[in-house]
Design an enzyme around this catalytic site. Structure first.
Site, mmCIF file in Angstrom:
data_model
loop_
_atom_site.group_PDB
_atom_site.id
_atom_site.type_symbol
_atom_site.label_atom_id
_atom_site.label_comp_id
_atom_site.label_asym_id
_atom_site.label_seq_id
_atom_site.Cartn_x
_atom_site.Cartn_y
_atom_site.Cartn_z
ATOM 1 N N CYS A 73 0.828 -1.201 0.000
ATOM 2 C CA CYS A 73 0.000 0.000 0.000
ATOM 3 C C CYS A 73 0.866 1.256 0.000
ATOM 4 O O CYS A 73 1.709 1.430 0.885
ATOM 5 C CB CYS A 73 -0.917 -0.004 1.220
ATOM 6 S SG CYS A 73 -1.860 1.527 1.408
ATOM 7 N N CYS A 111 0.478 3.564 3.377
ATOM 8 C CA CYS A 111 0.969 3.159 4.683
ATOM 9 C C CYS A 111 2.323 3.824 4.938
ATOM 10 O O CYS A 111 3.012 4.227 4.002
ATOM 11 C CB CYS A 111 1.130 1.636 4.741
ATOM 12 S SG CYS A 111 -0.429 0.728 4.889
ATOM 13 N N HIS A 130 -3.903 0.867 8.297
ATOM 14 C CA HIS A 130 -4.415 0.455 6.984
ATOM 15 C C HIS A 130 -5.806 -0.162 7.076
ATOM 16 O O HIS A 130 -6.611 -0.017 6.142
ATOM 17 C CB HIS A 130 -3.456 -0.550 6.349
ATOM 18 C CG HIS A 130 -3.887 -1.050 5.001
ATOM 19 N ND1 HIS A 130 -3.597 -0.382 3.825
ATOM 20 C CD2 HIS A 130 -4.612 -2.147 4.643
ATOM 21 C CE1 HIS A 130 -4.119 -1.037 2.803
ATOM 22 N NE2 HIS A 130 -4.737 -2.116 3.269
ATOM 23 N N ASN A 177 -14.033 9.086 -0.919
ATOM 24 C CA ASN A 177 -14.721 7.955 -1.527
ATOM 25 C C ASN A 177 -14.383 6.725 -0.691
ATOM 26 O O ASN A 177 -13.205 6.441 -0.477
ATOM 27 C CB ASN A 177 -14.256 7.715 -2.963
ATOM 28 C CG ASN A 177 -14.521 8.899 -3.872
ATOM 29 O OD1 ASN A 177 -15.455 9.652 -3.664
ATOM 30 N ND2 ASN A 177 -13.688 9.065 -4.889
ATOM 31 N N HIS A 187 -6.604 1.848 1.786
ATOM 32 C CA HIS A 187 -6.213 2.602 2.979
ATOM 33 C C HIS A 187 -7.172 3.769 3.193
ATOM 34 O O HIS A 187 -7.572 4.437 2.247
ATOM 35 C CB HIS A 187 -4.788 3.135 2.794
ATOM 36 C CG HIS A 187 -4.141 3.604 4.054
ATOM 37 N ND1 HIS A 187 -3.187 2.878 4.709
ATOM 38 C CD2 HIS A 187 -4.321 4.733 4.792
ATOM 39 C CE1 HIS A 187 -2.790 3.531 5.784
ATOM 40 N NE2 HIS A 187 -3.475 4.661 5.860
ATOM 41 N N HIS A 239 -8.514 7.105 3.271
ATOM 42 C CA HIS A 239 -7.990 8.360 2.762
ATOM 43 C C HIS A 239 -9.073 9.114 2.004
ATOM 44 O O HIS A 239 -10.118 8.564 1.658
ATOM 45 C CB HIS A 239 -6.807 8.113 1.820
ATOM 46 C CG HIS A 239 -7.203 7.543 0.479
ATOM 47 N ND1 HIS A 239 -7.630 6.228 0.305
ATOM 48 C CD2 HIS A 239 -7.268 8.106 -0.753
ATOM 49 C CE1 HIS A 239 -7.918 6.019 -0.966
ATOM 50 N NE2 HIS A 239 -7.714 7.145 -1.632
ATOM 51 N N GLN A 284 -9.502 12.951 -0.658
ATOM 52 C CA GLN A 284 -8.782 13.783 -1.612
ATOM 53 C C GLN A 284 -9.234 15.235 -1.477
ATOM 54 O O GLN A 284 -10.281 15.529 -0.899
ATOM 55 C CB GLN A 284 -9.019 13.300 -3.040
ATOM 56 C CG GLN A 284 -8.555 11.870 -3.293
ATOM 57 C CD GLN A 284 -8.749 11.448 -4.733
ATOM 58 O OE1 GLN A 284 -8.137 11.984 -5.642
ATOM 59 N NE2 GLN A 284 -9.630 10.479 -4.940
#
Length: 349
Positions: A70, A73, A116, A156, A167, A169, A171
């Protein structure tokens, strides 16, 4: 909050946001990366009047890597990721495969936690509050960018949404124009003011929902969450601060303090909508902020829209002919029923 800015090996900016003021972030990115080269451009659609980003370089972006590879991470045990440090609280960095770049805007990735296997709903209120501070700081920084007109912070969650990295997250997009959705809201804002002798559309919408109550999901001193009267999605919640502000920078301390508990509760309810044993609910969480240069920005209302494309257990809401072809949504779940369900799955006190 402590903010530490550094650069990745290819020149992209990376920023650590830490809860502890004495945290030191001095790890260096050792990867042999070439400078980023993008093909992003903005094209205007003369027929619809909107804009489209053409970004062919994104075809090669990372796609569903295994967990031990990933890129979000921390860098550990000799494996180097997008984050040079071996741990972090919250990190923001320039996207390696941006939809918007240079004169066409900017795209950033926000990593909510180093864990994660977590999700935003697993964060503590303190961690969620730090994410809010990061969103606010990035909005303030991007407001000074000469080519950015509007900032969009969003998450999303779920493969069904199209997420390619598991993971936790989100934007941040800095657009060089006012987005079509915001332009529609501003037109409605103008029309409402003209029709009502100057009343504010956002204020009237929130007041109506709080007064009627049937679609309210959660109401506190400083926030109101409700399913909109004409919800487009099966389960859709709009979250407004009680005091109308144009963007995240203008939230007062009371609203900031209360936000983590309210938002985490909403996310946890979303994961309980369809009952035990169901996979995590896929969703999009989107902050709507006023464009920077628009004369109506003080009349705009910052708000968050949270919705899922899952309409019932094991079934998704697809955008078919009417939605994709004509932008006319057909919702299978009455907004009042959705609000009732989201109240039923409230956390135990």
């Amino acid at each position: 909050m402590k903010k530490t800015s550094t650069r990745l090996a290819d020149g992209r900016e990376l920023i650590y946001y830490d809860s502890a003021d004495d945290t030191v972030r001095d790890a260096v990115d050792p990867r042999p990366l070439d400078p980023i080269s993008t093909t992003s451009e903005i094209r205007h659609d003369a027929l619809l009047g909107d804009s489209v980003a053409i970004a062919s370089h994104r075809q090669g972006r990372t796609y569903h890597p295994p967990a031990d590879e990933c890129p979000l991470c921390p860098s550990r045990d000799g494996r180097h990721s997008e984050i040079p440090g071996d741990d972090y609280d919250v990190v923001v960095f320039e996207n390696r495969f941006p939809s918007l770049a240079g004169d066409s805007g900017r795209c950033e990735v926000v990593c909510f936690t180093a864990d994660h296997d977590a999700s935003f709903a697993d964060l503590t209120p303190e961690q969620a509050g730090l994410v809010l501070e990061a969103w606010t700081d990035r909005t303030a920084e991007l407001a000074e960018h000469p080519h950015i007109e509007q900032v969009f912070c969003f998450e999303n969650r779920g493969a069904e949404i199209g997420v390619t990295l598991g993971h936790p997250h989100g934007q941040i997009y800095g657009y060089p124009f006012t987005t079509p959705r915001t332009a529609l809201m501003l037109r409605s804002l103008d029309a409402h003011a003209e029709r009502t002798g100057g009343r504010n559309l956002f204020d009237d919408l929130v007041e109506r929902e709080r007064t009627e109550g049937e679609r309210v999901v959660l109401a506190t001193d400083h926030w109101t969450a409700f399913v909109p009267y004409a919800a487009h999605w099966p389960y859709e919640v709009h979250l407004y601060p009680t005091r109308r502000v144009p963007d995240l920078r203008a939230l007062d301390d009371a609203a900031r303090t209360e936000f983590p508990q309210v938002y985490l509760e909403l996310l946890r309810r979303f994961d309980r909508i369809f009952g035990q044993g169901e996979p995590p609910t896929p969703y999009i969480a989107a902050w709507h902020q006023a464009p920077f240069g628009d004369p109506r920005r003080d009349a705009f209302a910052l708000h968050l829209e949270l919705f899922t494309i899952r309409r019932t257990s094991g079934k998704l809401k697809f955008l078919a002919g009417s939605e994709s072809g004509m932008s006319v949504f057909i919702n299978d779940v009455p907004p009042e029923a959705a609000a009732r369900r989201l109240r039923e799955v409230a956390s135990a006190s």
